[in-house]
Design an enzyme around this catalytic site. Sequence first.
Site, mmCIF file in Angstrom:
data_model
loop_
_atom_site.group_PDB
_atom_site.id
_atom_site.type_symbol
_atom_site.label_atom_id
_atom_site.label_comp_id
_atom_site.label_asym_id
_atom_site.label_seq_id
_atom_site.Cartn_x
_atom_site.Cartn_y
_atom_site.Cartn_z
ATOM 1 N N SER A 164 0.851 -1.223 -0.005
ATOM 2 C CA SER A 164 -0.034 0.048 0.139
ATOM 3 C C SER A 164 0.912 1.271 -0.148
ATOM 4 O O SER A 164 2.105 1.147 0.255
ATOM 5 C CB SER A 164 -1.008 -0.108 1.232
ATOM 6 O OG SER A 164 -1.514 1.206 1.500
ATOM 7 N N TYR A 177 -2.666 -0.167 10.125
ATOM 8 C CA TYR A 177 -2.793 -0.687 8.872
ATOM 9 C C TYR A 177 -1.329 -0.308 8.175
ATOM 10 O O TYR A 177 -0.767 -0.932 7.252
ATOM 11 C CB TYR A 177 -3.857 0.053 8.299
ATOM 12 C CG TYR A 177 -4.162 -0.497 6.714
ATOM 13 C CD1 TYR A 177 -4.526 -1.616 6.568
ATOM 14 C CD2 TYR A 177 -3.876 0.498 5.835
ATOM 15 C CE1 TYR A 177 -4.597 -2.343 5.129
ATOM 16 C CE2 TYR A 177 -4.066 -0.010 4.468
ATOM 17 C CZ TYR A 177 -4.348 -1.204 4.098
ATOM 18 O OH TYR A 177 -4.720 -1.500 2.964
#
Length: 281
Positions: A164, A177
Amino acid sequence: MLELPLKTDFTGKVVVVTGAGGVLCGDMARAFAQAGAKVAALDLNEDKVKKLAEELKNEGFVCEGYAANVLEAEQVKAVHARILEDLGKCDILINGAGGNNKRATTDNEYQHEAKAGQTTFFDLDTEGVDFVFRLNFQGTLIPTQIFAQDMVEKQSGNILNISSMNAYIPLTKIPAYSGAKAAVSNFTQWLATHFAGSKIRCNAIAPGFLVSNQNRALLFDENGQPTARSKKILAGTPAGRFVESNELLGGVFFLCDDRAASAVTGVILPIDAGFSAYSGV
């Protein structure tokens, strides 16, 4: 039917896709099937992958859907045994299962802006944080431990992880995250080194900002107008727009093609409309 970005032929390849019940990995499963692969679609939600498999079969492609919790090694081993019987040994593994959890997310971007009743950094739930790390990191490690054994036996194969933009620079509000995806990027490089002598390549893609059902309320208000957070994202993206899910497929196909990317391993490929390249000035 998807419009495939590259005329890559994966005929005869067995492709295992975890998280295939979601939009992004569901599209990847569909793309590989359309490119000739035999696809095993895995997800915690059995109904979704069974539906995907049925749709692809009706279109003349090969796909089987399997219920699997990527955090349960014995369950993944059992699914692996079924895939061996149904489709054969895994050639390409897409580790797509992952995500965030509200219990590991702050309500405010900055502590000095915190208001009474908001979830601050000091209120983050340790079990929620642990779940996010386990889902993203262990959810990549466990399937790799199981399916990469096929590749070692064959002395060939590809592993593609999903990292990501958070892995490059952490975003506000989602510390768990961000940290978990940074671990996925690091693990990708570790795997690339570990399996190099076994002729297994391992890479990752780092998607930019996409609009999904999970984040739509964060990016747009009830009138469909961009939120303040959405405006920040777009201001930091040179292309000035969000990434479309189908724009990931070209990078995925390239990295998994042994002819096109035979010397590419240990790479984390940003597909982000320029977000990671822009300093903000």
